[in-house]
Design a protein around this motif. Structure first.
Motif, PDB file in Angstrom:
ATOM      1  N   ARG A   1       0.849  -1.251   0.009  1.00  0.00           N
ATOM      2  CA  ARG A   1       0.032   0.032  -0.049  1.00  0.00           C
ATOM      3  C   ARG A   1       0.837   1.096   0.026  1.00  0.00           C
ATOM      4  O   ARG A   1       0.731   2.467  -0.666  1.00  0.00           O
ATOM      5  CB  ARG A   1      -1.031   0.038   1.211  1.00  0.00           C
ATOM      6  CG  ARG A   1      -1.856  -1.109   1.144  1.00  0.00           C
ATOM      7  CD  ARG A   1      -2.649  -1.066   2.530  1.00  0.00           C
ATOM      8  NE  ARG A   1      -3.439   0.082   2.582  1.00  0.00           N
ATOM      9  CZ  ARG A   1      -4.749   0.372   3.583  1.00  0.00           C
ATOM     10  NH1 ARG A   1      -4.673  -0.507   4.476  1.00  0.00           N
ATOM     11  NH2 ARG A   1      -5.095   1.481   3.552  1.00  0.00           N
TER      12      ARG A   1
ATOM     13  N   TYR B   1      -3.108   4.257   6.874  1.00  0.00           N
ATOM     14  CA  TYR B   1      -4.471   3.992   7.789  1.00  0.00           C
ATOM     15  C   TYR B   1      -5.280   5.160   7.856  1.00  0.00           C
ATOM     16  O   TYR B   1      -5.047   5.776   9.137  1.00  0.00           O
ATOM     17  CB  TYR B   1      -3.870   3.256   8.915  1.00  0.00           C
ATOM     18  CG  TYR B   1      -3.042   1.842   8.702  1.00  0.00           C
ATOM     19  CD1 TYR B   1      -3.978   0.759   8.442  1.00  0.00           C
ATOM     20  CD2 TYR B   1      -1.601   1.826   8.738  1.00  0.00           C
ATOM     21  CE1 TYR B   1      -3.273  -0.451   8.196  1.00  0.00           C
ATOM     22  CE2 TYR B   1      -1.214   0.714   8.712  1.00  0.00           C
ATOM     23  CZ  TYR B   1      -1.988  -0.526   8.272  1.00  0.00           C
ATOM     24  OH  TYR B   1      -1.302  -1.754   8.022  1.00  0.00           O
ATOM     25  N   ASP B   2      -5.548   5.813   7.059  1.00  0.00           N
ATOM     26  CA  ASP B   2      -6.534   6.936   7.112  1.00  0.00           C
ATOM     27  C   ASP B   2      -8.034   6.978   6.905  1.00  0.00           C
ATOM     28  O   ASP B   2      -8.461   7.892   6.317  1.00  0.00           O
ATOM     29  CB  ASP B   2      -5.989   8.151   6.302  1.00  0.00           C
ATOM     30  CG  ASP B   2      -5.829   7.846   4.837  1.00  0.00           C
ATOM     31  OD1 ASP B   2      -6.110   6.648   4.583  1.00  0.00           O
ATOM     32  OD2 ASP B   2      -5.519   8.755   3.960  1.00  0.00           O
ATOM     33  N   THR B   3      -8.407   5.648   7.186  1.00  0.00           N
ATOM     34  CA  THR B   3      -9.967   5.532   6.921  1.00  0.00           C
ATOM     35  C   THR B   3     -10.950   6.150   7.775  1.00  0.00           C
ATOM     36  O   THR B   3     -10.793   5.795   8.990  1.00  0.00           O
ATOM     37  CB  THR B   3     -10.400   3.809   6.707  1.00  0.00           C
ATOM     38  OG1 THR B   3      -9.466   3.364   6.016  1.00  0.00           O
ATOM     39  CG2 THR B   3     -11.651   3.862   6.379  1.00  0.00           C
TER      40      THR B   3
ATOM     41  N   GLN C   1     -12.978   5.123  11.374  1.00  0.00           N
ATOM     42  CA  GLN C   1     -12.303   4.001  11.828  1.00  0.00           C
ATOM     43  C   GLN C   1     -11.355   4.398  13.064  1.00  0.00           C
ATOM     44  O   GLN C   1     -11.075   5.662  13.227  1.00  0.00           O
ATOM     45  CB  GLN C   1     -11.237   3.146  10.972  1.00  0.00           C
ATOM     46  CG  GLN C   1     -12.187   2.453   9.948  1.00  0.00           C
ATOM     47  CD  GLN C   1     -12.981   1.425  10.269  1.00  0.00           C
ATOM     48  OE1 GLN C   1     -12.792   0.781  11.108  1.00  0.00           O
ATOM     49  NE2 GLN C   1     -14.138   1.195   9.912  1.00  0.00           N
TER      50      GLN C   1
END
Length: 851
Positions: free
Chosen positions: A450, A617-619, A622
């Protein structure tokens, strides 16, 4: 009375006596018949209220109280049988989990007067029957009387004895279910209580002509447990473990045992030949299936009885085709051994009447456990007399496919290699931990892909290849193969990212290794993530184990062990733990013939991925749990890579070729000085440098575990950043300062080591102190430097003197005084650094003080 009358009377008297005597004799002759009738009547009476289950041993179960009785036929006395047990449902803290194979032994049934004994046989010794010494084969070798039961009834007509069997199966006579308390174990450790005969029960009896299976749920009572055992234990006061005991007939076939050899890695039955005069009086037998060609004269033939695998119906349907293809890939190796379609794979129907635990079926099983003990586990059970594999399973855990980080509650150890987590070891069991490593590798791989902008197709390919690899590995165990931690050295550093090379030759020499995931650097073209076919070593090993061959042909195969692609070293040789073994090539988590350079490249990839962690990890919507896990995985990969590098310092290359074997080198060759120096340089730059753990500040600000109920109660939730960094550094220092390593460096100077202890200690001290000797010391380095100095101080302590040789103690003393001289006059305009310097000097003063 007239003589004639007297004579007649006498004749009549004698005749009467004879008749009476004959009558008496007839009554004596009929007595056994009367006894038989009585025996039969007593036997029928004893089992009248029971259901009967016929099979290898006839089992009677009382319909009122469920008690068991076992019928033993006279022809079964003094014969050998095989005992096998496994856990059907377990309690992980007590060392039990579903599908765990336990005991595997040979026992005999003996009759002593009015009792029947079950006696485990010692199979570890061999006596040549042609030697006179064979007459003393029982001398000083103790069998084990597992249980003795009184004969309660006898049917002499059919030659059958009846015994009660509750004490045989409902006790721990056949197998110790509750793990023993280890010396020094913490009193707060979870443990099973006292076995309750009242609550324990037989849950099922499955009887077949060749085996009798009795499943028992054991209930252990502990009225006042200190440790609750975790969430999976409903109530620690009453804990259940369900086990199956299997009694098997000794196979009657033409199976030919095959000898073990140290150059190829099979699981074995260790047997000492006590009539041999050899320096190595071993008659060890490998574990292998009984494969026989349908057409013995054909170069390639189907087996009379193939190895059939069943995919359990609990397996997610989307991965069943991958599993089938991976298992069937082993046929490539068997074809080289002369067998076509040696392995078959079927799917257990949803309507199947048999359970996955039925030992008549080899099952690829799938579970999703609260605290998985493995990602994959491939055990088998054998005939200990011959090594013939009789059955096997492969256990797979769903966590392997998830993004869930195991052990995430312990920030300091989460995602560290398992050998750095001794508290996680299961008592009383050895199992394959590849699945755990692959799971962490995959979490790292997905992050790296990613971060480098890879698409979903690449991520799916990584996952699919890892499933292939896991199945190939675990099925390899069930074929008899043990680990080969040397196989990842096969390709050069330049070749590992060449997909065509990996597809043609394999990425590693064997699928039985624990390699690093092969993730390319951002500027490289991505090759294979994992190998997806049996490697050259695997093919060769299967040939040795299964090819119908003479001794000369087997010896010719073994002569090939010096070929680089056939390199072998197993768990006994690997260096995963500090100070363990000596050959750095036999290591987990490495890749390529230049593992030090590969690990250095991995560190660059870890740094790149760490810098992109917030963006990865920036959703929205969440929590930051996934980001926190990402950090743990990345630093865990760092720990693994640096562990690999450290093993080259003081290492020795091992060659187990036999005398006169073509291609053989010296048995022991010290790692070249330039390679040891290369390893030291990588440790200096990547693990010990002031910048080693300087992740972006924003990353540290977001290492938040998701709150759940009151789980933070009594705990400090802030991330222990320094503790984790120090744990990784100390794990490497534990090896670098291990007494075995320091002594080996001295010893190997006698046969070629050009990196002496004095140079090594100077380089290590320089790596720990030189970069900030004249300036401010950051807090990561403060911890490192004190850990190093305390390690040296321990060498000089009373306890250290028991472990370290004099040369190492002298080197430690000299190094401490060198550090003292470096810091004696250090003046820095920084209170923290000055306090740290004073602390270091105080430790040195205490360690070097003389009375």
């Amino acid at each position: 009375m007239p003589r004639s009358v007297r004579s007649f009377a006498w004749v009549v008297l004698v005749a009467a006596f004879v008749v009476a005597g004959c009558s008496s004799s007839a009554q004596v002759a009929q007595a056994p018949a009367a006894t038989q009738e009585t025996d039969a009547t007593d036997f029928e009476k004893a089992v009248k209220a029971s259901t009967r289950s016929d099979g290898l041993f006839t089992v009677y179960r009382d319909t009122t109280d469920g008690s068991l009785q076992l019928a033993i036929a006279e022809e079964q006395l003094d014969k050998e049988y095989i005992y096998f047990s496994f856990t059907k449902e377990g309690v992980l803290p007590a060392g039990h989990f579903r599908g765990q194979y336990r005991d595997n032994a040979v026992f005999a049934i003996k009759k002593y007067h009015n009792k029947i004994a079950f006696v485990e046989q010692n199979t570890g010794f061999y006596f040549n029957p042609e030697s006179n010494l064979s007459r003393a084969s029982s001398a000083n070798i103790s069998p084990s009387v597992l249980a003795v039961e009184k004969i309660v009834a006898r049917d002499t007509t059919n030659g059958v004895y009846l015994i009660k069997a509750d004490d045989l199966f409902l006790s721990e006579a056949l197998h110790q279910v509750s793990p023993p308390r280890r010396p020094g174990a913490s009193p707060f450790q979870f443990r099973l209580g006292r076995l309750s005969k009242e609550k324990s029960r037989v849950t099922s009896i499955d009887n077949y002509p060749e085996n009798t299976d009795v499943s028992v749920t054991y209930v252990f009572e502990n009225p006042s447990p200190i440790n609750g055992g975790g969430k999976a234990v409903t109530d620690a006061r009453n804990v259940s473990v369900t086990m199956q005991h299997t009694l098997l007939a000794m196979p009657a076939n033409e199976y030919e045992p095959r000898r073990a050899d140290p150059r190829v890695g099979y699981f074995t039955e260790a047997v000492d030949n006590l009539t041999s005069t050899s320096a190595t009086p071993y008659r060890d037998l490998i574990h292998r299936w009984h494969l026989v060609k349908k057409n013995p004269d054909a170069a390639l033939s189907e087996p009379v009885e193939p190895i059939v695998w069943w995919i359990e119906n609990t397996t997610p349907e989307r991965i069943r085709p991958i599993i089938k293809d991976a298992v069937m890939a082993w046929n490539q190796a068997f074809e080289q051994a002369g067998f076509k379609n040696a392995i078959q794979v079927k799917v257990q129907p949803d309507t199947a009447t048999w359970e996955a635990g039925d030992i008549r079926y080899n099952v690829l099983r799938w579970t999703s456990s609260p605290n998985p003990p493995f990602g994959g586990y491939g055990p088998s059970f054998v005939n200990p007399r011959t090594g013939q594999i009789l059955g096997a399973d492969v256990m797979l855990e769903y966590v392997f496919l998830t993004n869930r980080l195991q052990y995430s509650r312990l920030f300091e150890t989460a995602a560290l290699p398992l050998h750095m987590q001794p508290e996680r070891a299961l008592p009383n069991t050895l199992h394959c931990s590849l699945g755990h490593r692959l799971h962490l590798n995959n979490l790292f791989g997905r992050q790296a892909l990613r971060a480098t902008g890879a698409d979903l197709e690449a991520v799916n390919e990584l996952t699919e290849q890892s499933i292939y690899y896991l199945l190939l590995h675990e099925v390899g165990h069930t074929l008899g193969l043990n680990h080969n931690m040397k196989a990842s050295q096969m390709l050069s550093l330049a070749e590992v990212q060449q997909r065509d090379v990996a597809q043609q030759r394999g990425l590693t020499g064997s699928v039985m290794d624990y390699p690093a995931i092969n993730i390319a650097a951002p500027e490289q073209t991505q090759g294979m993530y994992y190998t997806t076919q049996p490697g050259p070593y695997d093919v060769w090993a299967i040939q040795y184990g299964y090819m119908p061959a003479s001794e000369d042909e087997l010896n010719a195969l073994l002569q090939r062990s010096t070929e680089p692609a056939l390199a072998f070293g197993n768990d006994a040789d690997d260096m995963r733990s500090p100070g363990k073994a000596i050959d750095p090539r036999v290591m987990i988590g490495d890749m390529s013939g230049d593992a030090v350079a590969y690990a250095d490249q991995q560190m660059d990839l870890i740094e790149t991925t760490m810098n992109d962690l917030l963006e990865t990890y920036d959703t929205p919507g969440q929590s930051y749990e996934a980001l926190r896990d990402g950090y743990l995985v990345l630093t865990g990969q760092m720990a693994s890579a640096m562990s690999v590098v450290s093993r080259y310092i003081g290492g020795v290359y091992v060659d187990r070729a036999f005398i006169g074997q073509p291609g053989a080198t010296q048995p022991y060759r010290p790692v070249p000085a330039e390679t040891q120096q290369q390893a030291m340089d990588v440790l200096r730059a990547e693990l010990f440098a002031p910048e080693a753990f300087q992740a972006p500040e924003a990353v540290y600000q977001h290492l938040q575990e998701q709150r759940r109920g009151f789980e933070f109660f009594g705990n400090s939730e802030d991330p222990k950043i320094h503790a984790r960094a120090l744990a990784i550094q100390q794990a490497v220092l534990a090896h670098l300062l291990h007494p075995n390593v320091l002594e080996r460096i001295t010893d190997t100077q006698q046969y070629g080591n050009a990196y002496p202890l004095s140079t090594y200690m100077a380089d290590l001290t320089d790596a720990v102190f030189a970069a900030d000797l004249q300036g401010q010391v950051n807090t990561f380095r403060q911890n490192l430097q004190l850990a190093y100095v305390n390690g040296l101080a321990f060498v000089l302590s009373e306890k250290g003197a028991e472990a370290y040789d004099y040369v190492a103690q002298s080197a430690a003393l000299h190094t401490l005084r060198e550090v003292e001289a470096m810091l004696q006059n250090k003046q820095v305009d920084d209170v923290s650094t000055q306090a740290h310097t004073e602390h270091v000097l105080q430790v040195i003063a205490a360690a070097t003080a003389t009375e």
